[in-house]
Design a protein around this motif. Structure first.
Motif, PDB file in Angstrom:
ATOM      1  N   LYS A 192       1.016  -1.266  -0.202  1.00 38.08           N
ATOM      2  CA  LYS A 192       0.404  -0.028  -0.251  1.00 38.08           C
ATOM      3  C   LYS A 192       0.929   1.589  -0.351  1.00 38.08           C
ATOM      4  CE  LYS A 192      -3.514   1.686   2.236  1.00 38.08           C
ATOM      5  NZ  LYS A 192      -4.528   2.539   3.499  1.00 38.08           N
ATOM      6  N   SER A 231       1.555   5.312   0.291  1.00 36.81           N
ATOM      7  CA  SER A 231       0.875   6.544   1.544  1.00 36.81           C
ATOM      8  C   SER A 231       0.520   7.511   0.248  1.00 36.81           C
ATOM      9  CB  SER A 231       2.017   6.331   2.441  1.00 36.81           C
ATOM     10  OG  SER A 231       2.634   7.575   1.307  1.00 36.81           O
ATOM     11  N   TRP A 246       0.794  10.249   0.512  1.00 36.79           N
ATOM     12  CA  TRP A 246       1.752  11.123   0.653  1.00 36.79           C
ATOM     13  C   TRP A 246       2.679  10.981  -0.999  1.00 36.79           C
ATOM     14  CZ3 TRP A 246       0.384  15.827   2.720  1.00 36.79           C
ATOM     15  CH2 TRP A 246       0.703  16.380   3.761  1.00 36.79           C
ATOM     16  N   SER A 247       2.837   9.644  -0.597  1.00 37.22           N
ATOM     17  CA  SER A 247       4.317   9.793  -1.966  1.00 37.22           C
ATOM     18  C   SER A 247       2.975   9.989  -2.963  1.00 37.22           C
ATOM     19  CB  SER A 247       4.094   8.285  -1.955  1.00 37.22           C
ATOM     20  OG  SER A 247       3.516   7.185  -2.096  1.00 37.22           O
ATOM     21  N   GLU A 286     -10.182   8.659  -1.926  1.00 37.73           N
ATOM     22  CA  GLU A 286      -8.724   9.488  -1.173  1.00 37.73           C
ATOM     23  C   GLU A 286      -8.619  10.915  -2.157  1.00 37.73           C
ATOM     24  OE1 GLU A 286      -5.399   6.794  -2.367  1.00 37.73           O
ATOM     25  OE2 GLU A 286      -5.990   6.562   0.707  1.00 37.73           O
TER      26      GLU A 286
END
Length: 137
Positions: A21, A23, A25-26, A40
């Motif tokens: 999975k 993140s 932010w990435s 999301e």
């Protein structure tokens, strides 16, 4: 090994199919990221818009940009930066998320309210000396 303790690596979060999975932010910083979860991605758009509102609100309050030009400038920059982000940088298909208009207006009114509060606060703070030296009647 000479009796030293071995570091245990924390377990990596995995999806049902065994993939790692990634993140949020990435994903935000990578132009080739895949957004499987629609909510999301919309959350990212919402919070990105709030960050823009705070930054522009402080700049507008310090400069001071007021009136129609200040509000129109905020609206154009806010909508323009996000449109460039999701259409040119991420190159997503807007129709998957309800069209360009849905993505452009996602979280706009709350960012406008936050912008107005930040403008008022930063204007009052940066120009306090002018406000305190009012001449009595």
């Amino acid at each position: 090994m000479s009796g030293g303790r071995r570091k245990e690596e924390p377990p990596q979060p995995q999806l049902a199919n065994g993939a790692l999975k990634v993140s949020v932010w990435s994903k935000v910083l990578r132009s080739d990221a895949a957004w499987e979860d629609k909510d999301e991605f919309l959350d990212v758009i919402y919070w990105f818009r709030q960050i823009i509102a705070v930054v522009l609100g402080v700049i507008w309050g310090v400069l001071p940009l007021r009136g129609f030009l200040g509000i129109a400038g905020f609206c154009l920059i806010n909508a323009g930066v996000l449109y460039l982000y999701f259409s040119n940088y991420l190159q997503i298909d807007e129709e998957e998320y309800g069209g360009t208009w849905e993505l452009t207006k996602e979280g706009f009114m709350t960012s406008f309210a936050l912008f107005m509060v930040c403008v008022a606060d930063s204007f009052t703070t940066s120009h306090l000396d002018h406000l305190l030296h009012c001449h009595p009647l």
